[in-house]
Design a protein around this motif. Structure first.
Motif, PDB file in Angstrom:
ATOM      1  N   PHE A  48     -27.837  48.254 118.151  1.00 14.16           N
ATOM      2  CA  PHE A  48     -27.227  46.777 118.544  1.00 14.16           C
ATOM      3  C   PHE A  48     -26.394  46.755 119.744  1.00 14.16           C
ATOM      4  O   PHE A  48     -26.551  45.854 120.502  1.00 14.16           O
ATOM      5  CB  PHE A  48     -26.522  46.689 117.153  1.00 14.16           C
TER       6      PHE A  48
ATOM      7  N   TRP B 208     -26.799  47.817 122.597  1.00 11.66           N
ATOM      8  CA  TRP B 208     -27.657  47.556 123.945  1.00 11.66           C
ATOM      9  C   TRP B 208     -27.985  45.978 123.894  1.00 11.66           C
ATOM     10  O   TRP B 208     -28.312  45.561 125.080  1.00 11.66           O
ATOM     11  CB  TRP B 208     -29.107  48.452 123.701  1.00 11.66           C
ATOM     12  N   ILE B 209     -28.154  45.272 122.715  1.00  9.36           N
ATOM     13  CA  ILE B 209     -28.663  43.862 123.057  1.00  9.36           C
ATOM     14  C   ILE B 209     -27.205  42.922 123.098  1.00  9.36           C
ATOM     15  O   ILE B 209     -27.310  41.854 123.135  1.00  9.36           O
ATOM     16  CB  ILE B 209     -29.568  43.330 121.859  1.00  9.36           C
TER      17      ILE B 209
ATOM     18  N   PRO C 118     -24.407  42.490 124.957  1.00  5.29           N
ATOM     19  CA  PRO C 118     -24.111  41.888 126.046  1.00  5.29           C
ATOM     20  C   PRO C 118     -24.835  40.597 126.430  1.00  5.29           C
ATOM     21  O   PRO C 118     -24.350  39.552 126.407  1.00  5.29           O
ATOM     22  CB  PRO C 118     -24.245  42.906 127.273  1.00  5.29           C
ATOM     23  N   ALA C 119     -26.194  40.861 126.212  1.00  4.45           N
ATOM     24  CA  ALA C 119     -27.173  39.665 126.496  1.00  4.45           C
ATOM     25  C   ALA C 119     -26.787  38.758 125.351  1.00  4.45           C
ATOM     26  O   ALA C 119     -26.938  37.470 125.673  1.00  4.45           O
ATOM     27  CB  ALA C 119     -28.638  40.263 126.277  1.00  4.45           C
ATOM     28  N   MET C 120     -26.676  39.078 124.148  1.00  4.00           N
ATOM     29  CA  MET C 120     -26.538  38.131 123.233  1.00  4.00           C
ATOM     30  C   MET C 120     -25.188  37.377 123.276  1.00  4.00           C
ATOM     31  O   MET C 120     -25.046  36.176 122.959  1.00  4.00           O
ATOM     32  CB  MET C 120     -26.375  39.016 121.655  1.00  4.00           C
TER      33      MET C 120
ATOM     34  N   VAL D  18     -23.260  36.904 126.170  1.00  6.08           N
ATOM     35  CA  VAL D  18     -23.293  35.988 127.289  1.00  6.08           C
ATOM     36  C   VAL D  18     -24.214  34.946 127.169  1.00  6.08           C
ATOM     37  O   VAL D  18     -23.929  33.776 127.746  1.00  6.08           O
ATOM     38  CB  VAL D  18     -23.662  36.930 128.814  1.00  6.08           C
ATOM     39  N   SER D  19     -25.219  35.034 126.544  1.00  8.37           N
ATOM     40  CA  SER D  19     -26.243  34.099 126.740  1.00  8.37           C
ATOM     41  C   SER D  19     -26.260  33.387 125.264  1.00  8.37           C
ATOM     42  O   SER D  19     -25.994  32.178 125.288  1.00  8.37           O
ATOM     43  CB  SER D  19     -28.040  34.708 126.602  1.00  8.37           C
ATOM     44  N   VAL D  20     -26.747  34.106 124.372  1.00  8.57           N
ATOM     45  CA  VAL D  20     -26.495  33.335 122.713  1.00  8.57           C
ATOM     46  C   VAL D  20     -25.386  32.674 122.649  1.00  8.57           C
ATOM     47  O   VAL D  20     -25.088  31.617 122.218  1.00  8.57           O
ATOM     48  CB  VAL D  20     -27.478  34.027 121.780  1.00  8.57           C
TER      49      VAL D  20
ATOM     50  N   VAL E  35     -22.487  31.967 124.551  1.00  9.82           N
ATOM     51  CA  VAL E  35     -22.083  30.987 125.290  1.00  9.82           C
ATOM     52  C   VAL E  35     -23.138  29.576 125.077  1.00  9.82           C
ATOM     53  O   VAL E  35     -22.438  28.331 124.975  1.00  9.82           O
ATOM     54  CB  VAL E  35     -22.259  31.221 126.817  1.00  9.82           C
ATOM     55  N   LEU E  36     -24.412  29.656 125.090  1.00 14.56           N
ATOM     56  CA  LEU E  36     -25.286  28.672 124.733  1.00 14.56           C
ATOM     57  C   LEU E  36     -25.110  28.061 123.384  1.00 14.56           C
ATOM     58  O   LEU E  36     -25.245  26.850 123.181  1.00 14.56           O
ATOM     59  CB  LEU E  36     -26.722  28.901 125.101  1.00 14.56           C
ATOM     60  N   TYR E  37     -24.992  28.754 122.331  1.00 20.53           N
ATOM     61  CA  TYR E  37     -25.088  28.172 121.132  1.00 20.53           C
ATOM     62  C   TYR E  37     -23.690  27.493 120.689  1.00 20.53           C
ATOM     63  O   TYR E  37     -23.610  26.537 120.017  1.00 20.53           O
ATOM     64  CB  TYR E  37     -25.383  29.145 120.117  1.00 20.53           C
TER      65      TYR E  37
END
Lengths: 329, 262
Positions: free
Chosen positions: A47, A49-50, A52-54, A56-58, A60-62
């Motif tokens: 978990f 490992w994913i 940072p992407a979750m 920064v992306s999910v 912020v965007l959600y």
């Protein structure tokens, strides 16, 4: 790195060094228990490992989408500390707003025209550059250059070209209409054409490169066989190449549809959505409503509708693509 | 593809191709021609004498580099995690990312503005960097995951048998093998953040903080809408990207074509 230096040092005795290497810093072959432990470690440590992407992306965007949804139920100017909750009023206002429907119609026209022209031009250039023409790379570069240039940089150029004393009118005058000085950007219809021409100018390079790559995959034997059967160039394009690149065409359809919904830079920078909303798109309308008119709540409602449209289009086109057996993009 | 036997059909094809390429070159010629109208090279001298142009460039470089670093770090780790590690509810997380693929940036306008002002990040590059990175990550993760899926599990297994931990497997297997897709992502992310317009327009107020996509606007204000100088500035801002493209042509075409296949 360390492995390399070890290898260099051990030129004379590679086998021995290999052994000692394994002996010093690596454990022996793990037995099954150790292996199972490895798997468990994975499960526990996968978990992060994913993460940072979750975030920064999910994250912020959600967060932003949720916030937009909330703002869309407010009557808010973006600054006042006490916005007034109005429920679904922004949405009822939206469906009664003629400018909104204009934006939707422009988006539809924009999609149909840019898609058709880009596919035609992209196919045309890809076929010709797969034929025996000279200086292929040179043409390729010229077609692709617009892709890398920013709309913000090129918009002033298009404004100049379509101005009453711009290059388009100069060419028409040179062709014989001596007093021709048409203000292309002041007429609703020609302004929309001008905006679409800029978008086509920019994106054809991508469509061309995609088709060019897809055509390299079409089996030459198939064309050979068709040729032996007496098929001409146009027959081969229609019956072999066009079906052969259908997956690419579908990908381009999705790309252009989403791109049309996202359209902002070109109309905003060339015509500011004018004249009299003649080149208004959802993006420019959201910007105008939220920033210039300070109706942030209404802008948020438009944003939510835009988001729903984009998701719907993506889902529909993806399903259509799957049904026709084309490759998923 | 097109079989042409006779020399005159071949000549005709070449001619048609050349004529069709003219509209693509035309705006570039118009740009250079327009930038030299009036006081000729003097337009460039005026634009350069303002001394602010380097600032715009530096800001764009900082912006693109920061976005690139964030996107690459998040993308490679996530692609490895999604493709090769066990994560409970993995596909659910992946779909959450994919759902953000089609998100138009203008949708984020109001919440970002409110958040950025509240956080005191207004007029700072970070206000542009974070949302720009957030918008690119879903797609770069999709690209990279597909690529990492193509790397055989046995390689990771073998490394593990040799005693490598997860980080070493990532560092010594995934990172070297993903170089081709990293090159594509670098080009794609670089061009997108270098050419980005909406977020800089919204969040960067003073010229000292602005990026090159805001240069035309700045010069319209400075020179009272003197188009020749605006176009000279446009040529100067287009040059670096043009040079980068022509020297790394293959990478750009591959990277941006990969980017199109959303």
């Amino acid at each position: 790195m360390s492995k390399n230096s070890a290898a260099v040092k051990s030129v004379e005795q590679p086998s021995l060094n290999g052994q000692s290497d394994r002996g010093t810093n690596k454990p022996r072959r793990p037995d099954t228990a150790e292996r199972a432990r490895g798997k468990r470690l994975d499960r526990r440590f996968g978990f992060p490992w994913i993460l940072p992407a979750m975030i920064v992306s999910v994250g912020v965007l959600y967060y932003c989408i949720g916030y937009t949804g909330y703002i869309s139920t407010l009557n808010w100017d973006g600054a006042s500390p006490e916005p007034i909750p109005v429920g679904a009023q922004n949405y009822t206002h939206l469906f009664a707003d003629p400018v909104f429907w204009k934006s939707v119609v422009h988006t539809g026209i924009f999609f149909v025209v840019t898609f058709t022209v880009q596919v035609a031009l992209g196919m045309f250039f890809a076929i010709l550059l797969h034929s025996k023409v000279r200086l292929g790379v040179f043409y390729k570069v010229l077609i692709f250059v617009p892709v890398v240039l920013a709309p913000a940089t090129m918009a002033p150029v298009f404004r100049t070209i379509y101005a009453p004393d711009g290059q388009i009118n100069q060419i028409i005058r040179a062709l014989g209409l001596h007093d021709f000085s048409y203000a292309w950007l002041a007429d609703q219809n020609t302004a929309l054409i001008a905006v679409m021409s800029a978008a086509i100018w920019q994106s054809t390079g991508v469509v061309f490169v995609l088709y060019y790559a897809a055509m390299s995959q079409v089996e030459p034997e198939l064309m050979e066989a068709a040729r032996l059967d007496g098929a001409g160039n146009f027959r081969i394009i229609r019956s072999i190449i066009w079906p052969g690149v259908r997956g690419t065409t579908l990908a381009i359809a999705i790309l252009t549809a989403i791109g049309s919904l996202k359209t902002f830079d070109w109309p905003f920078l060339i015509t500011q959505g004018g004249p009299s909303y003649g080149t208004e798109f959802l993006g420019t309308q959201i910007y105008r409503v939220s920033v210039a008119l300070s109706q942030v709540g209404y802008g948020a409602a438009l944003s939510i509708i835009l988001l729903v449209l984009a998701l719907t289009v993506a889902v529909i086109l993806n399903i259509a693509g799957k049904e026709k057996g084309a490759r998923r993009v | 593809m097109f079989e042409v036997r006779r020399w005159y059909t071949r000549g005709a094809l070449q001619l048609v191709l050349t004529l069709m390429v003219v509209p693509f070159v035309f705006p570039l010629i118009a740009m250079v021609q327009g930038s030299l109208a009036g006081s000729g090279w003097g337009n460039y001298a005026t634009v350069l004498s303002l001394g602010l142009l380097p600032r715009f460039f530096i800001n764009s470089v900082l912006l693109s580099t920061a976005v690139l670093v964030i996107v690459l770090a998040c993308t490679l780790t996530a692609a490895f995690g999604f493709s090769k590690l066990h994560i409970r509810g993995k596909e659910l997380f992946f779909w959450m990312l994919l759902a953000a693929l089609t998100l138009p940036e203008v949708v984020l306008l109001a919440p970002l503005f409110a958040t950025v002002t509240a956080a005191g990040a207004y007029n700072s590059l970070w206000a542009v960097i974070v949302p720009a990175a957030a918008l690119q990550i879903p797609f770069t993760v999709l690209l990279a995951r597909n690529f990492v899926d193509g790397i055989p599990d046995e390689l990771i297994e073998a490394a593990r048998v040799d005693g490598a931990n997860t980080w070493q497997a990532f560092r010594h297997i995934i990172m070297p093998l993903t170089r081709p897709i990293v090159a594509a992502i670098v080009v794609l992310v670089f061009i997108n953040s270098w050419n980005g317009y909406l977020f800089p327009l919204l969040f960067l107020q003073t010229p000292e903080q602005q990026t090159i996509t805001l240069v035309p606007q700045y010069f319209v204000g400075q020179f009272n809408n003197d188009q020749t100088k605006v176009l000279a500035a446009a040529v100067l801002t287009a040059l670096p990207v043009l040079i980068a493209y022509i020297s790394l042509q293959k990478f750009f075409e591959r990277g941006l074509a990969a980017g199109a296949l959303k």
